[in-house]
Write a protein that holds these residues in place. Structure first.
Motif, short mmCIF file in Angstrom:
data_model
loop_
_atom_site.label_atom_id
_atom_site.label_comp_id
_atom_site.label_asym_id
_atom_site.label_seq_id
_atom_site.Cartn_x
_atom_site.Cartn_y
_atom_site.Cartn_z
N ALA A 1 21.56 -6.95 -24.16
CA ALA A 1 21.31 -5.50 -24.19
C ALA A 1 19.81 -5.24 -24.17
N MET A 2 19.05 -6.02 -24.92
CA MET A 2 17.60 -5.86 -24.97
C MET A 2 16.98 -6.04 -23.58
N THR A 3 17.45 -7.04 -22.85
CA THR A 3 16.87 -7.29 -21.52
C THR A 3 17.38 -6.32 -20.47
N SER A 4 18.48 -5.65 -20.76
CA SER A 4 19.07 -4.71 -19.80
C SER A 4 18.54 -3.30 -19.94
N GLY B 1 15.92 -0.92 -30.66
CA GLY B 1 14.99 -0.71 -31.77
C GLY B 1 13.55 -1.03 -31.46
N TYR B 2 13.30 -1.61 -30.29
CA TYR B 2 11.92 -1.93 -29.90
C TYR B 2 11.41 -0.87 -28.93
N PHE C 1 7.49 -9.27 -25.87
CA PHE C 1 8.59 -10.04 -25.29
C PHE C 1 8.51 -10.22 -23.79
N ASP C 2 7.51 -9.61 -23.14
CA ASP C 2 7.32 -9.70 -21.69
C ASP C 2 8.57 -9.24 -20.92
N ILE C 3 9.11 -8.10 -21.37
CA ILE C 3 10.26 -7.47 -20.72
C ILE C 3 9.83 -6.11 -20.24
N PRO C 4 9.88 -5.79 -18.97
CA PRO C 4 10.37 -6.63 -17.88
C PRO C 4 9.35 -7.71 -17.52
N VAL D 1 14.97 -14.73 -22.54
CA VAL D 1 15.95 -14.18 -23.48
C VAL D 1 17.38 -14.41 -22.99
N VAL D 2 17.63 -14.20 -21.70
CA VAL D 2 18.97 -14.45 -21.16
C VAL D 2 19.27 -15.95 -21.22
N GLY D 3 18.30 -16.78 -20.87
CA GLY D 3 18.48 -18.22 -20.95
C GLY D 3 18.78 -18.68 -22.36
#
Length: 172
Positions: free
Chosen positions: A43-46, A51-52, A61-64, A71-73
């Motif tokens: 969910a965080m990567t999507s 909360g962030y 977290f370097d997202i995107p 994170v997915v890995g």
């Protein structure tokens, strides 16, 4: 018209007692314990708000970015690892000799205990807790990650059961 005959199947080598029901349930519970935190990470990567802030996701977290792959890995690796105990209660597939599998399982149990203790320290000490924007987000995070703390005890119990069953057969 001739009849085909088949030779009787060879008898399997002395098999061990089947895993007790509680050990099978514990092994399946381990696999399920990894699901909530994995879904939270996905969910965080999507782009789902967990909360962030966007700034924290980008800078910490370097997202995107590459953080998504990490994170997915991590989620995929955690779930695959959580499936490992199913080998200890399955009678179908044995990739390793019982002695090797038992040693690997005891090592995994010890590592899981250490990781869980480290995670407890990290959860209450590390600054990542301050990145969350609200108490509600921290509560959701807590519920998503809490099942992970059951894994070391469950893994140790499943490993003990496996070792006990195979030791009784003289195979460990």
């Amino acid at each position: 018209m001739g009849f085909m005959t088949t030779a009787p199947a060879p008898l399997p080598a002395a098999s061990t007692a089947p895993a007790p029901v509680w050990a099978r349930r514990a092994a399946h519970a381990i696999a399920l314990c990894a699901v909530p935190s994995g879904l939270w990470r996905i969910a965080m990567t999507s782009g789902v708000y967990v909360g962030y802030s966007d700034e924290v996701l980008r800078d910490v977290f370097d997202i995107p970015g590459w953080g998504i792959a990490y994170v997915v890995g991590l989620s995929v690796i955690a779930e695959v690892a959580a499936l490992f105990p199913l080998l200890l209660v399955s009678d179908r597939w044995r990739p390793l000799r019982p002695r090797t599998l038992a040693a690997l399982a005891w090592t995994a149990s010890a590592v899981l205990v250490l990781v869980a203790l480290g995670q407890l320290v990290a959860a209450f000490v590390v600054e990542s807790q301050t990145y969350m924007s609200s108490g509600t987000a921290q509560t959701v995070w807590g519920f998503a990650f809490a099942p992970l703390f059951a894994i070391p005890a469950l893994m140790t119990a499943v490993t003990w059961s496996y070792t006990k069953r195979h030791r009784a057969q003289g195979r460990v």
